[in-house]
Design a protein around this motif. Sequence first.
Motif, short mmCIF file in Angstrom:
data_model
loop_
_atom_site.label_atom_id
_atom_site.label_comp_id
_atom_site.label_asym_id
_atom_site.label_seq_id
_atom_site.Cartn_x
_atom_site.Cartn_y
_atom_site.Cartn_z
N ASP A 181 -28.08 15.04 -3.16
CA ASP A 181 -29.04 13.98 -3.46
C ASP A 181 -28.80 13.43 -4.86
O ASP A 181 -28.58 14.19 -5.80
N LEU A 182 -28.85 12.13 -4.98
CA LEU A 182 -28.72 11.46 -6.27
C LEU A 182 -30.14 11.05 -6.67
O LEU A 182 -30.50 9.88 -6.71
N GLY B 181 -20.33 8.56 -0.46
CA GLY B 181 -20.58 8.73 0.96
C GLY B 181 -21.32 10.01 1.30
O GLY B 181 -21.97 10.10 2.34
N GLY B 182 -21.26 11.02 0.45
CA GLY B 182 -21.93 12.29 0.70
C GLY B 182 -23.34 12.36 0.15
O GLY B 182 -23.98 13.40 0.22
N VAL B 183 -23.83 11.25 -0.41
CA VAL B 183 -25.18 11.23 -0.98
C VAL B 183 -26.20 11.11 0.14
O VAL B 183 -26.11 10.22 0.97
N ASN C 299 -18.58 3.56 -0.85
CA ASN C 299 -19.47 4.20 0.14
C ASN C 299 -20.86 4.42 -0.42
O ASN C 299 -21.43 5.51 -0.32
N ILE C 300 -21.40 3.38 -1.01
CA ILE C 300 -22.72 3.45 -1.65
C ILE C 300 -23.80 3.44 -0.58
O ILE C 300 -23.82 2.54 0.26
N PRO C 301 -24.69 4.44 -0.59
CA PRO C 301 -25.76 4.49 0.41
C PRO C 301 -26.67 3.26 0.31
O PRO C 301 -26.89 2.73 -0.78
N GLU C 302 -27.18 2.83 1.44
CA GLU C 302 -28.03 1.64 1.50
C GLU C 302 -29.22 1.74 0.54
O GLU C 302 -29.57 0.76 -0.12
N GLN C 303 -29.82 2.91 0.46
CA GLN C 303 -30.97 3.13 -0.43
C GLN C 303 -30.60 2.82 -1.88
O GLN C 303 -31.35 2.17 -2.61
N LEU C 304 -29.45 3.27 -2.30
CA LEU C 304 -28.99 3.04 -3.67
C LEU C 304 -28.54 1.60 -3.86
O LEU C 304 -28.78 1.01 -4.91
N LEU C 305 -27.92 1.04 -2.87
CA LEU C 305 -27.49 -0.35 -2.93
C LEU C 305 -28.68 -1.29 -3.08
O LEU C 305 -28.63 -2.25 -3.85
#
Length: 109
Positions: free
Chosen positions: A19-20, A47-49, A78-84
């Motif tokens: 988790d970030l 991608g692993g976040v 591979n930036i997660p949608e939540q972070l993007l």
Amino acid sequence: MSKLTIVKEGAGHFIVDGDLTFSAMDKKTVSSFAFLAATKQVVMDLGGVGNADSAGLALMIEWIKYTRSKRVQLRFRNIPEQLLNLAKLSGLDKTSYFISAKSGQDATE
């Protein structure tokens, strides 16, 4: 909650796993940036976040500031949608630090 870990995949390539988020980061993760200056080009694969919050985005900004001061080219992929979505609020998603998922190319500043 999954603890944040950064795994060296190869020269200049790192995988961020876990988790970030504020609760997943420890002092060592936040204070140790030396791995970012090992080469002149670094790719951080997110991608692993699993989960991300504004603290995760803040850590990414600190990585950007650190690498900029060391003249290292940093890219996120591979930036997660939540972070993007968080990055879009400030326009950070439009900078050259973010590799476009659609084209595989760098976004332009």
